[in-house]
Motif scaffolding. Structure first.
Motif, PDB file in Angstrom:
ATOM      1  N   UNK A   1      24.582  29.606  36.702  1.00 17.45           N
ATOM      2  CA  UNK A   1      23.323  29.448  35.982  1.00 17.45           C
ATOM      3  C   UNK A   1      23.582  28.840  34.613  1.00 17.45           C
ATOM      4  N   UNK A   2      24.606  29.288  33.919  1.00 21.71           N
ATOM      5  CA  UNK A   2      24.924  28.738  32.592  1.00 21.71           C
ATOM      6  C   UNK A   2      25.310  27.265  32.703  1.00 21.71           C
ATOM      7  N   UNK A   3      26.029  26.917  33.787  1.00 24.41           N
ATOM      8  CA  UNK A   3      26.409  25.523  33.978  1.00 24.41           C
ATOM      9  C   UNK A   3      25.184  24.671  34.328  1.00 24.41           C
ATOM     10  N   UNK A   4      24.269  25.227  35.124  1.00 25.33           N
ATOM     11  CA  UNK A   4      23.091  24.473  35.555  1.00 25.33           C
ATOM     12  C   UNK A   4      22.128  24.233  34.395  1.00 25.33           C
ATOM     13  N   UNK A   5      21.854  25.280  33.620  1.00 25.16           N
ATOM     14  CA  UNK A   5      20.901  25.152  32.522  1.00 25.16           C
ATOM     15  C   UNK A   5      21.510  24.518  31.276  1.00 25.16           C
ATOM     16  N   UNK A   6      22.851  24.523  31.226  1.00 20.38           N
ATOM     17  CA  UNK A   6      23.556  24.004  30.054  1.00 20.38           C
ATOM     18  C   UNK A   6      23.071  24.678  28.779  1.00 20.38           C
ATOM     19  N   UNK A   7      22.841  25.971  28.894  1.00 21.63           N
ATOM     20  CA  UNK A   7      22.473  26.740  27.703  1.00 21.63           C
ATOM     21  C   UNK A   7      23.730  27.424  27.166  1.00 21.63           C
ATOM     22  N   UNK A   8      23.587  28.106  26.038  1.00 24.52           N
ATOM     23  CA  UNK A   8      24.765  28.673  25.377  1.00 24.52           C
ATOM     24  C   UNK A   8      25.374  29.832  26.155  1.00 24.52           C
ATOM     25  N   UNK A   9      24.543  30.745  26.632  1.00 24.97           N
ATOM     26  CA  UNK A   9      25.066  31.967  27.245  1.00 24.97           C
ATOM     27  C   UNK A   9      24.202  32.393  28.428  1.00 24.97           C
ATOM     28  N   UNK A  10      24.862  33.013  29.383  1.00 29.24           N
ATOM     29  CA  UNK A  10      24.145  33.642  30.486  1.00 29.24           C
ATOM     30  C   UNK A  10      24.845  34.964  30.774  1.00 29.24           C
ATOM     31  N   UNK A  11      24.048  36.041  30.846  1.00 30.36           N
ATOM     32  CA  UNK A  11      24.611  37.380  31.031  1.00 30.36           C
ATOM     33  C   UNK A  11      23.967  38.052  32.241  1.00 30.36           C
ATOM     34  N   UNK A  12      24.691  39.054  32.747  1.00 27.77           N
ATOM     35  CA  UNK A  12      24.063  39.996  33.667  1.00 27.77           C
ATOM     36  C   UNK A  12      24.176  41.368  33.039  1.00 27.77           C
ATOM     37  N   UNK A  13      23.031  42.051  32.929  1.00 28.73           N
ATOM     38  CA  UNK A  13      23.048  43.374  32.310  1.00 28.73           C
ATOM     39  C   UNK A  13      22.399  44.398  33.228  1.00 28.73           C
ATOM     40  N   UNK A  14      22.897  45.626  33.098  1.00 31.91           N
ATOM     41  CA  UNK A  14      22.339  46.757  33.821  1.00 31.91           C
ATOM     42  C   UNK A  14      21.572  47.646  32.857  1.00 31.91           C
ATOM     43  N   UNK A  15      20.489  48.188  33.358  1.00 33.60           N
ATOM     44  CA  UNK A  15      19.748  49.198  32.584  1.00 33.60           C
ATOM     45  C   UNK A  15      20.115  50.553  33.152  1.00 33.60           C
ATOM     46  N   UNK A  16      20.777  51.363  32.333  1.00 32.80           N
ATOM     47  CA  UNK A  16      21.260  52.661  32.768  1.00 32.80           C
ATOM     48  C   UNK A  16      20.414  53.758  32.146  1.00 32.80           C
ATOM     49  N   UNK A  17      19.870  54.595  32.998  1.00 30.45           N
ATOM     50  CA  UNK A  17      19.051  55.707  32.509  1.00 30.45           C
ATOM     51  C   UNK A  17      19.960  56.875  32.153  1.00 30.45           C
TER      52      UNK A  17
END
Length: 527
Positions: A82-98
């Motif tokens: 995704x970061x390579x496709x959009x050529x944006x600065x950063x791409x992350x995956x985050x989890x929301x932990x309760x």
């Protein structure tokens, strides 16, 4: 969740002066604002607007994700592509932990430009409630310019601005198990206009990632179940093997116990008549001496016996009888002493009255074992006599189970005799020594706590290769022909020395160079 993503022209120029104030015609202001907007879009949105190409690449990425069932691969591939496709600065995956009253946002995977700092780990909790709530509600967060207060809520501004994020696109996802997370794209250098097509395609990708995560978790659970089943099967197999080993050892122990009882009974039955014979030989010798003296006195007093007496003296060869009779009595005395020694060795070897730990003379145990094996040491037509060399050092009494230690000596010496069947000039060498302190040439795993006694039993047989040495102490392993060995002797010996006496039993061998067993036993053993 987009605060205000499509601004009306009135909103854009609402803060500009009207014609009556600065004499600039309204249509010129409109043209200027459109020009500024176009320049901003050209500078801040370098990504291609060829939607077909974007869709093709995203669908290719979706296929790539589907082909993987490893969670790490899925998430890292997603953020990188995704970061390579959009050529944006950063791409992350985050989890929301309760976690109790406050949720935690954790970035587990990232793909970024070299000039952007890594954000792996927990995100700051301050002002994170709004983003956490949006992810929980599966609401898209779409911000082109964090500093545009008309577009960005105060909560999002307070969260993104300290992180140095100028534009953000957060696409929530939820797995079948109820876990929530998000695909998080960020721009750190300048604003970014996120197109509707990009948002739609990335949301579809996020949904596919959620499905792939479910599949990966199912695979992980299936693997865990299979692993647990395999582990359980191994445990059952190990327990069965242990049970078989224990059963065989119990049978062997019962055999040894029965043999000990038999030996003790035979020794007792033999000992009584032998003591009777041995006790009467000396008086009989005295009586015979007296009779011989009486005969000699008769011959002196009556030098001319009758013809009948002369004939009887010739028949019985009186002179030879007088000379040999005392020799016969002496050999009888030697024979009874030998039988008494064998009986004592048998009783000492069985040690039925010494089941508990008590001080024992190891040299006596070794000698008794050699006495019992003497018939085998003499050799046969197919085997030369075995020369036994004993080099005993001065040893203290050792606290141990005497019968069990004798059994170990018996097993080792019996194996040595078997190994010498085809050896010319066979030899067995027994050495003992007391080790008072640590020896530098002996590793920690091969010596008990000092002080300890070391017994070395070496033969000059054919030796063993490494494969045999590694299995020599395994239960039921034997190199002897069927019916000649049970494969339990060395296994039981190892258990006696290591488990019951906290010592070590080591085998050192080389093909063609013979074999040496090294027994190390602490001087004092605690139960």
């Amino acid at each position: 969740m987009k605060g205000i993503s499509q601004h009306t022209l009135k909103d854009e120029i609402g803060g500009l002066p009207m014609t009556g104030i600065d004499d600039e015609p309204l249509y010129k202001k409109i043209v200027r604002v459109k020009t500024l907007h176009q320049n901003l879009a050209e500078q801040a949105a370098p990504v291609s607007i060829d939607h077909a190409r974007e869709a093709s690449k995203l669908f290719g990425l979706t296929k790539q994700i589907r082909n993987s069932l490893e969670l790490e691969t899925i998430l890292q591939t997603t953020v990188a592509e995704v970061q390579k496709l959009l050529r944006n600065d950063c791409c992350y995956f985050l989890w929301r932990l309760e976690s109790g009253t406050r949720d935690t946002l954790v970035i587990t995977h990232e793909a970024k430009s070299p000039d952007c700092a890594s954000r792996l780990g927990d995100l700051p909790e301050a002002h994170a409630e709004a983003l956490s709530e949006a992810i929980a509600r599966r609401q898209t967060v779409r911000i082109d310019d964090v500093h545009n207060r008309l577009e960005t809520s105060p909560e999002f501004y307070a969260f993104f601005q300290p992180l140095g994020i100028q534009a953000a696109l957060v696409l929530p996802l939820q797995t079948h198990s109820g876990q929530t997370g998000a695909l998080f794209c960020a721009q750190c250098h300048g604003v970014r206009i996120w197109s509707d097509t990009e948002v739609e395609l990335l949301q579809a990708l996020a949904d596919q990632v959620a499905i792939s995560i479910d599949q990966a978790e199912l695979l992980a659970r299936a693997r865990a179940t299979a692993m647990a089943a395999q582990t359980q099967a191994q445990q059952v197999s190990a327990a069965l093997q242990k049970l078989q080993q224990t059963q065989a050892q119990l049978v062997q122990h019962e055999k040894m116990s029965s043999l000990g009882q038999l030996v003790a009974g035979v020794a007792h039955e033999i000992n009584n008549p032998i003591n009777f014979i041995d006790g009467n030989i000396e008086p009989a010798t005295d009586y015979i001496k007296d009779l011989l003296e009486l005969i000699e006195l008769y011959q002196t007093t009556y030098p001319e016996p009758t013809e009948a007496i002369r004939q009887k003296e010739a028949d019985i060869d009186l002179d030879f009888m007088v000379e040999d009779l005392l020799k016969v009595l002496s050999s009888m005395k030697l024979g009874t002493s030998r039988i008494k020694q064998i009986v004592l060795s048998l009783r000492n070897f069985s040690r039925l009255d010494e089941a508990e730990i008590k001080p024992v003379d190891l040299h006596e145990g070794l000698d008794n074992t050699l006495v019992i094996l003497k018939s085998r040491l003499r050799g046969s037509n197919q085997q030369d006599p075995i020369q036994v060399t004993r080099q005993y050092s001065s040893l203290p009494l050792i606290e141990c189970h005497a019968g069990q230690i004798n059994q170990v000596f018996m097993n080792i010496l019996s194996n040595a005799i078997d190994a010498l069947e085809t050896t010319s000039q066979p030899q067995i060498k027994i050495e003992t020594q007391l080790v008072e302190q640590f020896q530098a040439d002996v590793s920690d795993s091969e010596q008990p706590d000092v002080p300890y006694v070391e017994v070395r039993i070496r033969d000059n047989g054919s030796g063993m290769d490494d494969a045999v040495q590694q299995k020599i102490f395994d239960p039921f392993y034997t190199t002897k022909p069927v019916g000649k060995g049970t494969g339990l002797g060395m296994s039981i010996s190892y258990q006696i020395i290591v488990e019951k006496h906290h010592g070590t039993l080591q085998c050192v061998s080389e093909v063609g160079q013979g074999t040496e067993f090294i027994v190390r036993i602490p001087v004092q053993v605690t139960e």
